[in-house]
Design a protein around this motif. Structure first.
Motif, PDB file in Angstrom:
ATOM      1  N   VAL A  99       0.863  -1.181   0.000  1.00  0.00           N
ATOM      2  CA  VAL A  99       0.000   0.000   0.000  1.00  0.00           C
ATOM      3  C   VAL A  99       0.900   1.232   0.000  1.00  0.00           C
ATOM      4  CG1 VAL A  99      -1.733   1.269   1.315  1.00  0.00           C
ATOM      5  CG2 VAL A  99      -1.796  -1.204   1.294  1.00  0.00           C
ATOM      6  N   ALA A 100       0.616   2.168  -0.891  1.00  0.00           N
ATOM      7  CA  ALA A 100       1.417   3.397  -0.939  1.00  0.00           C
ATOM      8  C   ALA A 100       0.791   4.442  -0.029  1.00  0.00           C
ATOM      9  CB  ALA A 100       1.495   3.914  -2.360  1.00  0.00           C
ATOM     10  N   ILE A 101       1.609   4.969   0.873  1.00  0.00           N
ATOM     11  CA  ILE A 101       1.150   6.050   1.741  1.00  0.00           C
ATOM     12  C   ILE A 101       1.895   7.299   1.297  1.00  0.00           C
ATOM     13  CG2 ILE A 101       0.969   6.851   4.111  1.00  0.00           C
ATOM     14  CD1 ILE A 101       1.265   3.814   4.897  1.00  0.00           C
ATOM     15  N   VAL A 102       1.158   8.192   0.668  1.00  0.00           N
ATOM     16  CA  VAL A 102       1.831   9.334   0.051  1.00  0.00           C
ATOM     17  C   VAL A 102       1.518  10.663   0.728  1.00  0.00           C
ATOM     18  CG1 VAL A 102       2.206   8.364  -2.237  1.00  0.00           C
ATOM     19  CG2 VAL A 102      -0.005   9.350  -1.677  1.00  0.00           C
ATOM     20  N   GLU A 103       0.621  10.610   1.741  1.00  0.00           N
ATOM     21  CA  GLU A 103       0.287  11.856   2.446  1.00  0.00           C
ATOM     22  C   GLU A 103       1.415  12.171   3.418  1.00  0.00           C
ATOM     23  OE1 GLU A 103      -1.580   9.111   2.569  1.00  0.00           O
ATOM     24  OE2 GLU A 103      -3.638   9.534   1.971  1.00  0.00           O
ATOM     25  N   MET A 104       2.484  12.772   2.908  1.00  0.00           N
ATOM     26  CA  MET A 104       3.657  12.938   3.752  1.00  0.00           C
ATOM     27  C   MET A 104       4.031  14.402   3.926  1.00  0.00           C
ATOM     28  SD  MET A 104       4.822  10.401   5.178  1.00  0.00           S
ATOM     29  CE  MET A 104       3.667   9.047   5.284  1.00  0.00           C
ATOM     30  N   HIS A 147     -10.072   8.266   9.406  1.00  0.00           N
ATOM     31  CA  HIS A 147      -9.168   9.222  10.058  1.00  0.00           C
ATOM     32  C   HIS A 147      -8.937  10.445   9.177  1.00  0.00           C
ATOM     33  CE1 HIS A 147      -8.247   6.502  13.377  1.00  0.00           C
ATOM     34  NE2 HIS A 147      -8.321   5.533  12.483  1.00  0.00           N
ATOM     35  N   GLU A 148      -9.225  11.595   9.767  1.00  0.00           N
ATOM     36  CA  GLU A 148      -9.117  12.857   9.020  1.00  0.00           C
ATOM     37  C   GLU A 148      -7.663  13.221   8.757  1.00  0.00           C
ATOM     38  OE1 GLU A 148     -11.353  16.540   9.988  1.00  0.00           O
ATOM     39  OE2 GLU A 148     -12.447  15.196  11.323  1.00  0.00           O
ATOM     40  N   LYS A 149      -7.449  13.934   7.651  1.00  0.00           N
ATOM     41  CA  LYS A 149      -6.089  14.307   7.299  1.00  0.00           C
ATOM     42  C   LYS A 149      -5.549  15.426   8.174  1.00  0.00           C
ATOM     43  CE  LYS A 149      -5.466  13.034   2.505  1.00  0.00           C
ATOM     44  NZ  LYS A 149      -5.359  13.516   1.127  1.00  0.00           N
ATOM     45  N   SER A 150      -6.433  16.369   8.535  1.00  0.00           N
ATOM     46  CA  SER A 150      -5.948  17.568   9.219  1.00  0.00           C
ATOM     47  C   SER A 150      -5.863  17.352  10.724  1.00  0.00           C
ATOM     48  CB  SER A 150      -6.898  18.729   8.925  1.00  0.00           C
ATOM     49  OG  SER A 150      -6.612  19.792   9.797  1.00  0.00           O
ATOM     50  N   ARG A 151      -4.786  17.841  11.308  1.00  0.00           N
ATOM     51  CA  ARG A 151      -4.682  17.756  12.762  1.00  0.00           C
ATOM     52  C   ARG A 151      -5.476  18.876  13.423  1.00  0.00           C
ATOM     53  NH1 ARG A 151       0.390  15.470  15.686  1.00  0.00           N
ATOM     54  NH2 ARG A 151      -0.605  13.713  14.660  1.00  0.00           N
ATOM     55  N   LEU A 161      -4.984  11.151  10.563  1.00  0.00           N
ATOM     56  CA  LEU A 161      -4.425  10.106   9.697  1.00  0.00           C
ATOM     57  C   LEU A 161      -2.959   9.823  10.008  1.00  0.00           C
ATOM     58  CD1 LEU A 161      -5.172   8.232   7.356  1.00  0.00           C
ATOM     59  CD2 LEU A 161      -4.487  10.008   5.782  1.00  0.00           C
ATOM     60  N   LYS A 162      -2.201  10.891  10.204  1.00  0.00           N
ATOM     61  CA  LYS A 162      -0.777  10.737  10.502  1.00  0.00           C
ATOM     62  C   LYS A 162      -0.591   9.891  11.771  1.00  0.00           C
ATOM     63  CE  LYS A 162       3.057  13.797  11.898  1.00  0.00           C
ATOM     64  NZ  LYS A 162       3.397  15.218  12.109  1.00  0.00           N
ATOM     65  N   ALA A 163      -1.393  10.215  12.785  1.00  0.00           N
ATOM     66  CA  ALA A 163      -1.299   9.477  14.045  1.00  0.00           C
ATOM     67  C   ALA A 163      -1.780   8.043  13.870  1.00  0.00           C
ATOM     68  CB  ALA A 163      -2.115  10.177  15.119  1.00  0.00           C
ATOM     69  N   ALA A 164      -2.834   7.852  13.065  1.00  0.00           N
ATOM     70  CA  ALA A 164      -3.368   6.503  12.858  1.00  0.00           C
ATOM     71  C   ALA A 164      -2.306   5.596  12.243  1.00  0.00           C
ATOM     72  CB  ALA A 164      -4.596   6.560  11.955  1.00  0.00           C
ATOM     73  N   PHE A 165      -1.608   6.126  11.232  1.00  0.00           N
ATOM     74  CA  PHE A 165      -0.526   5.342  10.613  1.00  0.00           C
ATOM     75  C   PHE A 165       0.564   5.025  11.632  1.00  0.00           C
ATOM     76  CE2 PHE A 165      -1.670   7.349   6.320  1.00  0.00           C
ATOM     77  CZ  PHE A 165      -2.251   6.179   5.857  1.00  0.00           C
ATOM     78  N   HIS A 166       1.034   6.081  12.282  1.00  0.00           N
ATOM     79  CA  HIS A 166       2.169   5.897  13.185  1.00  0.00           C
ATOM     80  C   HIS A 166       1.849   4.986  14.359  1.00  0.00           C
ATOM     81  CE1 HIS A 166       4.016   9.551  11.245  1.00  0.00           C
ATOM     82  NE2 HIS A 166       5.012   8.700  11.274  1.00  0.00           N
TER      83      HIS A 166
ATOM     84  N   ASN B 194       2.370  10.578  16.683  1.00  0.00           N
ATOM     85  CA  ASN B 194       1.313   9.699  17.181  1.00  0.00           C
ATOM     86  C   ASN B 194       0.111  10.451  17.723  1.00  0.00           C
ATOM     87  OD1 ASN B 194       2.841   7.509  16.573  1.00  0.00           O
ATOM     88  ND2 ASN B 194       2.715   6.586  18.592  1.00  0.00           N
ATOM     89  N   GLU B 195       0.111  11.748  17.608  1.00  0.00           N
ATOM     90  CA  GLU B 195      -0.895  12.597  18.240  1.00  0.00           C
ATOM     91  C   GLU B 195      -1.077  12.202  19.708  1.00  0.00           C
ATOM     92  OE1 GLU B 195      -4.817  12.927  16.453  1.00  0.00           O
ATOM     93  OE2 GLU B 195      -4.830  15.063  16.780  1.00  0.00           O
TER      94      GLU B 195
END
Lengths: 401, 311
Positions: A99-104, A147-151, A161-166, B194-195
């Motif tokens: 799976v490509a994760i490109v939202e970086m 999971h939303e993109k914006s923090r 989304l960033k947190a969900a991935f990590h 990780n928020e």
């Protein structure tokens, strides 16, 4: 005259009221609503009748529905039920390979996540649900669906989304590597590499796991020292799923973290007596100690030897629990067919034996051929026919002739 | 300075007093008029992986010298316990995790932005202010460097440029005030992979914390640090281990400035007690003077020598 009016008027009124209530007029609207929703009804049943939903005792109506009286038109569903609901299971091969994760960020390249190798590794731990949590009975959702993109957002109760991935990656990878940085496996800095994407471990799969046959342990006890466990029997014969015993395996169960050279050397883990017994006790709860503990190594399981009844043709592929029930120790059964198949004679289809009765034979009672209703012995023809015997002759025709 | 004649001084003083009476966006520590939507940040120590990116982001956002982000993955810094100082306003410390030794517990330390801050109460020149949004900020132009705030803070957060001979400053987390004016999140919140830092309204963040504890009772201890500690703080923590073992000071529900301010502000409230005191003293003096005046006249009439001496 007035008295009659006093009785008649209320009577007529009540009659009128009853008629209006009984008329289908008021009901037609409901029927219409139902008709409009029929295509969705199958979807509703699909979710409600799903074993994952039915067997989850934590689920209440309020887990998914916010409204007091949910209707098909307005089900009032919550955004995320936050209960493990995944019932759609895919084998690792069915899922995507990577799976490509490109939202970086501006700093790092995108990541190719080797999905298959992780799916393979998850088979003996959390399964698909480990990452695809709270998935309903519909299609398997990916992280981006919820999971939303914006923090910087309104609802902060669900991680972005960033947190969900990590969060999915880091707890294992940190235990595995002991590192705190981000560039070793997943990320590369944009100013260092020309690639747009970091593709470590792409199309890598886990080597096939060696399946043990027989495992023996020597305990510290003075009597019945030896425990024999037939791993292969439990898989092939008893058809127990790997995941019913291996519930929470992780990389570090087999591989020592950090020391890469020892990757193929299994780690010996010290366990308490309770932990040692746990995988067996789950099923063998009612058995005596001697079921597993013996003074010498045990021989493999043989249904014929243990019970005096050899499993053949149709019975070979049955699950143990199909006949013996779910409780251990297993219920003992008689050797006659009727001891299990209570109305065996009425039901038995002789096509299974490879023939259909001729007209003359179809009217006969079972006992006419099967002496004493003992179906384990060959039927007898000599009562009527002098020169016939089964299986050389058959009381009818072979199908297709 | 020359322009500050008597008339101008009175004017400014009058304006100052009236402004103080009307109240601005800033409020004193004991005041309860904080915004309903004031900021809250939850530190979920179960989610934090100790990458220290927040430390880097904080330094960069406050224009402190910071080394390369990659160098922050060095885990040797965790060997000794660290405190925020005048070069880094937030730090991460590592603690042992008995439940899983491979995943230590990490705890972020920074100004807690108390609901009733002791530093604001202690500041004698009003350089520190608790804003309506919940943040505690300070004004360098007013600060005289008395360091009373450092003594008052129960978390020992404000730090001082001891190494600077000229123009030393007090430093502490300001919840990235400059960034928030530009509608950005605090730097540490934005960078956290990780928020682990949940930024929102304090009331919402509190309910998120409660839900997380309820959902994973085997992971978290049932305590939200900062919910009630010294009257509540803007930063709140949930963890899988008792907070005194994570070097968070065990504090009661009583606010620090509560008692001291009650006395101090009582003495000076609306200037009535001082005026009354001076009025009392004035009356005493006046009475005394009159008594002396009467006796003086008596002496005058009986002492002829005095008249002579005047000549």
């Amino acid at each position: 005259m007035r008295k009659i009016l006093y009785i008649l008027v209320p009577l007529v009124l009540t009659f009128f009221l009853v008629i209006t209530a009984a008329l289908p007029q008021s009901g037609s609207e409901i029927q219409e609503v139902r008709a409009r929703n029929t295509p969705e009804k199958s979807q509703i049943n699909k979710v409600h009748d799903d074993p994952a939903v039915l067997n989850n005792s934590n689920l209440k109506c309020k887990t998914c529905h916010t409204s007091e009286y949910p209707t098909p038109k307005d089900p009032g569903l919550t955004d995320c039920p936050r209960e493990n609901l995944v019932s759609v299971y895919q084998s690792p091969k069915e899922g995507p390979e990577s799976v490509a994760i490109v939202e970086m960020s501006d700093k790092y390249t995108g990541v190719i996540f080797p999905h298959r190798v992780h799916a393979e590794m998850s088979e003996m731990s959390t399964g698909c649900a480990g990452c695809h949590h709270y998935n309903t009975s519909g299609p398997i959702l990916n992280c981006r669906n919820c999971h939303e993109k914006s923090r910087n957002r309104e609802d902060v109760s669900v991680p972005d989304l960033k947190a969900a991935f990590h969060r999915q990656c880091m707890s294992c990878h940190k235990q595995w590597s002991g590192e705190n940085g981000c560039n070793s496996i997943c990320h590369k800095r944009k100013d260092i590499t020309k690639d747009n994407i970091t593709s470590t471990n792409i199309s890598k799969t886990h080597p096939e796991l060696p399946e043990p046959g027989k495992i023996t342990w020597e305990t510290n006890s003075n009597i019945n020292k030896t425990v024999t466990f037939f791993h292969d029997e439990h898989i092939k014969l008893f058809k127990i799923k790997c995941t019913s015993c291996h519930t929470s395996e992780s990389c570090i169960r087999c591989h020592t973290p950090k020391v890469q050279s020892d990757l193929n050397k299994p780690v010996k883990i010290e366990k308490s007596i309770e932990e040692h017994h746990k995988p067996c006790i789950n099923c063998h709860y009612g058995n005596k100690c001697t079921k597993c503990h013996s003074d010498k190594e045990m021989s493999p399981f043989d249904h014929g030897k243990t019970s005096g009844w050899v499993l053949s043709t149709y019975h070979k592929d049955l699950l143990c629990s199909g006949c013996h029930g779910n409780q251990m120790p297993y219920r003992k059964l008689g050797t006659k067919c009727v001891s299990c198949h209570r109305d065996f004679a009425a039901e038995f289809d002789h096509k299974l034996k490879g023939f259909t009765f001729s007209e003359a034979h179809s009217e006969l009672e079972c006992a006419n051929c099967h002496v004493g209703k003992d179906f384990t012995k060959n039927p007898v023809c000599s009562d009527c026919h002098d020169d016939k015997s089964f299986p050389g002759d058959i009381p009818g025709e072979k199908p297709g002739k | 300075m020359r322009n500050l004649n008597r008339r101008n001084f009175l004017k400014t003083a009058a304006i100052g007093i009236s402004a103080g009476a009307l109240g601005t966006s800033s409020i004193k520590a004991s005041d309860k008029s904080l915004s309903e939507d004031r900021i809250g940040i939850l530190v979920d120590t179960d989610v934090c992986v100790g990458c220290r990116h927040c430390e880097w982001a904080c330094r960069t956002a406050h224009e402190f010298p910071a080394c390369d982000l990659e160098e922050y993955s060095d885990i040797s810094v965790f060997e000794k316990y660290r405190r925020p100082d005048n070069t880094s306003l937030t730090v991460i410390n590592q603690f042992e995790n008995e439940k899983n030794p491979l995943l230590p517990i990490y705890v972020k330390v920074q100004c807690m932005h108390c609901e009733k801050p002791a530093c604001v109460s202690a500041c004698i020149v009003g350089a520190l202010t608790k804003l309506e949004d919940g943040s505690v900020v300070w004004d360098d132009s007013k600060c005289i460097g008395c360091r009373y705030c450092m003594v008052a803070c129960q978390f020992q957060i404000p730090t001082y440029d001891y190494d600077k001979a000229i123009d030393p400053h007090i430093w502490k987390c300001d919840l990235c005030r400059d960034r928030r004016i530009r509608d950005k999140l605090p730097a540490c919140v934005e960078i956290c992979p990780n928020e682990a830092l949940v930024f929102g309204k304090r009331s919402e963040v509190l309910s998120i914390a409660r839900k997380r504890i309820k959902r994973k009772p085997d992971v978290y201890v049932e305590h939200i640090y900062g919910e009630n500690e010294i009257g509540g703080t803007s930063w709140m923590y949930i963890a899988g281990k008792s907070f005194d073992k994570l070097k968070m000071p065990p504090l009661g529900k009583e606010t620090a400035p509560g008692i001291s301010e009650a006395i101090q502000h009582g003495i000076f409230s609306y200037f009535v007690p001082p005026v009354a005191l001076f009025a009392l003293l004035g009356t005493l003096m006046w009475v005394n003077k009159h008594k002396r005046g009467e006796s003086d006249t008596e002496i005058e009439s009986t002492d002829p020598d005095k008249e002579e001496s005047e000549f």
